[in-house]
Design an enzyme around this catalytic site. Structure first.
Site, mmCIF file in Angstrom:
data_model
loop_
_atom_site.group_PDB
_atom_site.id
_atom_site.type_symbol
_atom_site.label_atom_id
_atom_site.label_comp_id
_atom_site.label_asym_id
_atom_site.label_seq_id
_atom_site.Cartn_x
_atom_site.Cartn_y
_atom_site.Cartn_z
ATOM 1 N N HIS A 80 44.250 45.968 34.597
ATOM 2 C CA HIS A 80 44.381 46.116 33.145
ATOM 3 C C HIS A 80 45.865 46.156 32.753
ATOM 4 O O HIS A 80 46.671 46.822 33.387
ATOM 5 C CB HIS A 80 43.710 47.414 32.684
ATOM 6 C CG HIS A 80 42.266 47.486 33.050
ATOM 7 N ND1 HIS A 80 41.277 46.989 32.235
ATOM 8 C CD2 HIS A 80 41.644 47.955 34.150
ATOM 9 C CE1 HIS A 80 40.100 47.169 32.812
ATOM 10 N NE2 HIS A 80 40.292 47.756 33.979
ATOM 11 N N SER A 120 46.918 47.994 37.740
ATOM 12 C CA SER A 120 47.023 48.127 36.287
ATOM 13 C C SER A 120 48.442 48.485 35.870
ATOM 14 O O SER A 120 49.111 49.287 36.518
ATOM 15 C CB SER A 120 46.059 49.205 35.794
ATOM 16 O OG SER A 120 44.744 48.780 35.988
ATOM 17 N N ALA A 138 49.634 50.294 40.906
ATOM 18 C CA ALA A 138 49.621 50.493 39.459
ATOM 19 C C ALA A 138 51.022 50.856 38.981
ATOM 20 O O ALA A 138 51.715 51.662 39.604
ATOM 21 C CB ALA A 138 48.638 51.599 39.111
#
Ligand SMILES: CC(C)(COP(=O)(O)OP(=O)(O)OC[C@H]1O[C@@H](n2cnc3c(N)ncnc32)[C@H](O)[C@@H]1OP(=O)(O)O)[C@@H](O)C(=O)NCCC(=O)NCCS
Length: 165
Positions: A80, A120, A138
């Site tokens: 994401h 993400s 991340a």
């Protein structure tokens, strides 16, 4: 290749895109002038620009930006809010004070090889290659090539473990 994804969803802007079989594109997406391979999934609020290529069986998670000059292989996971970059020295205006146009900046390409995963919120600076099966943590900022199978994290991204291949 088809000119539409396999599924229906409202609020999609799709223009001049080449789709493989069984591609699913969800709502609030903006895809133009790019190609997407068989079976790939593209989540909500994703933008894929003209000139980008995405391989087969990839998962592109919500809120990600994939710009011109990015080549993504097969089986790649893009988490994401992943941000790709294609201009290393961005400027809004040139020396005369006018807005920069297409010819006023240099596009720098980025390659993500098969089976890699991008965590993400990671930021992928331009001009790098992320090797096959590599894993980007991340929130990492990738400034250099990532070797195949490596796990990198942090700002700037550095190897966390030698290999998980
Ligand atoms: C990078 C990653 C794969 C490491 O996982 P792991 O091997 O299980 O590592 P650990 O959790 O044991 O952490 C090992 C060390 O790295 C650090 N670390 C872990 N992830 C990190 C990250 N993303 N950025 C910076 N440091 C990180 C930990 O703080 C720990 O440091 P310490 O030893 O000083 O305490 C994982 O943390 C990660 O970021 N995965 C991506 C998840 C993601 O974005 N998923 C998207 C879909 S939801």
């Amino acid at each position: 290749m088809a000119d539409a994804p396999a599924n229906d969803a409202p609020y999609r802007l799709i223009d001049d895109v080449r789709f493989g079989d069984d591609v699913r594109v969800y709502s609030f997406t903006n895809l133009y002038g790019c190609s997407v391979g068989d079976g790939t999934r593209i989540g909500t609020f994703v933008e894929v620009q003209r000139g980008a290529t995405i391989g087969s069986r990839c998962k592109i998670q919500s809120h990600t930006f994939i710009c011109d000059g990015v080549r993504i292989g097969d089986g790649v996971f893009v988490g994401h809010g992943v941000m790709f970059i294609n201009d290393k020295q961005p400027r809004a205006v040139g020396e005369g004070g006018n807005l920069q146009a297409e010819d006023d900046w240099e596009l720098v390409e980025t390659v993500v090889r098969d089976g890699a995963s991008l965590g993400s919120g990671s930021v992928i600076l331009c001009g790098v290659t992320i090797g096959a099966g590599a894993l980007v943590g991340a929130g990492a900022v990738v400034t250099r090539d990532v070797p195949p199978g490596a796990v990198v994290a942090g700002v700037p991204a550095r190897a966390l473990l030698a290999s998980r291949a």
